[in-house]
Design a protein around this motif. Structure first.
Motif, PDB file in Angstrom:
ATOM      1  N   THR A 101       6.240  -1.742   1.778  1.00 48.54           N
ATOM      2  CA  THR A 101       4.818  -1.547   1.496  1.00 48.54           C
ATOM      3  C   THR A 101       4.607  -1.062   0.069  1.00 48.54           C
ATOM      4  O   THR A 101       3.679  -1.512  -0.624  1.00 48.54           O
ATOM      5  CB  THR A 101       4.212  -0.551   2.495  1.00 48.54           C
ATOM      6  N   ALA A 102       5.449  -0.155  -0.393  1.00 50.07           N
ATOM      7  CA  ALA A 102       5.339   0.332  -1.764  1.00 50.07           C
ATOM      8  C   ALA A 102       5.550  -0.796  -2.764  1.00 50.07           C
ATOM      9  O   ALA A 102       4.819  -0.917  -3.757  1.00 50.07           O
ATOM     10  CB  ALA A 102       6.348   1.455  -2.001  1.00 50.07           C
ATOM     11  N   GLU A 141       9.178   1.274   2.158  1.00 53.62           N
ATOM     12  CA  GLU A 141       9.622   0.769   0.855  1.00 53.62           C
ATOM     13  C   GLU A 141       9.054  -0.621   0.587  1.00 53.62           C
ATOM     14  O   GLU A 141       8.659  -0.935  -0.541  1.00 53.62           O
ATOM     15  CB  GLU A 141      11.150   0.750   0.789  1.00 53.62           C
ATOM     16  N   THR A 147       2.321  -1.784  -5.156  1.00 48.19           N
ATOM     17  CA  THR A 147       2.360  -1.154  -6.476  1.00 48.19           C
ATOM     18  C   THR A 147       2.860  -2.063  -7.573  1.00 48.19           C
ATOM     19  O   THR A 147       2.676  -1.762  -8.739  1.00 48.19           O
ATOM     20  CB  THR A 147       3.243   0.109  -6.446  1.00 48.19           C
TER      21      THR A 147
END
Length: 234
Positions: free
Chosen positions: A219-220, A217, A224
């Motif tokens: 990393t996302a 999470e 993004t």
């Protein structure tokens, strides 16, 4: 590289601020674009995307080919709770090139034996977090299940520009947490920054699986979100 550009680049690094060095291939001319100035740059979209991805390299532009040298601070994960999940999370974060810091006033848990090679603070979060600095390259995770420890840390995180805030606990536990934070003066929109239950919904059960879901999470969120709200390190 000119000495003044090198000095400016080093100054940004010392201050944990991102910057992109733009080198024109045809002429060799260089300019340093600080993160705060990217929006007004002719290459704003390109620079923001490269900064978000932490990716240096060649790029084609209407003004000719350029080489972009991306410099951003290492991502830092601040975790309250010297717990089993933190023990699994620490090596995962380090493997990805991130810094990780563990904060827990419970000296029985916060020991170098349980967290080798990890900066460890056996102090209350509201005492230590202001000294550490919670900036836009910081992800904060609350893992103790103890409001006396997690709530003061969440308050510090919510007042900061950190790109990720997550908290362990069920939806019922989080609902009570929301009530406490509302009483502390935060708005529902501000509290909405907290990812709870923490981690990607992968059905994680063990501490290692929960740590994996948290790291996924983070990393996302890191990769993004727009560079204006969350940036990354190479």
């Amino acid at each position: 590289m000119k000495l003044e550009i090198l000095a400016a680049l080093n100054a940004e690094r010392e201050a944990r601020r991102a910057a992109v060095l733009v080198t024109e291939i045809a002429t060799g001319a260089q300019r340093l674009v600080r993160e705060a100035d990217i929006a007004g740059d002719p290459l704003a979209d390109l620079l923001a995307e490269r900064l978000r991805m932490g990716k240096s390299g060649m790029a084609e532009t209407p003004r000719g080919d350029v080489f972009l040298t991306v410099q951003a601070p290492p991502v830092r994960i601040l975790a309250t709770g010297a717990v089993h999940i933190s023990q699994a999370l620490a090596p995962m974060a380090q493997l990805l090139g991130h810094d990780i810091v563990i904060v827990d006033p419970r000296t029985a848990f916060a020991t170098p034996e349980r967290f080798p090679d990890v900066p460890l603070y056996a102090e209350w979060p509201d005492d230590v977090l202001p000294k550490l600095g919670v900036d836009r390259y910081t992800a904060f995770v609350a893992l103790t299940h103890d409001p006396k420890i997690d709530d003061p840390a969440l308050i510090q995180a919510l007042k900061s520009k950190c790109f990720y805030i997550g908290a362990l606990g069920s939806r019922k536990t989080h609902a009570k947490r929301v009530e406490r934070l509302l009483a502390a003066g935060f708005t529902e929109e501000q509290i909405g920054r907290i990812r709870a239950p923490i981690g990607l919904p992968i059905g994680a059960i063990s501490p290692a699986e929960i740590a994996l879901s948290i790291m996924g999470e983070i990393t996302a969120a890191l990769r993004t979100r727009p560079a204006s709200t969350a940036s990354t390190a190479a």
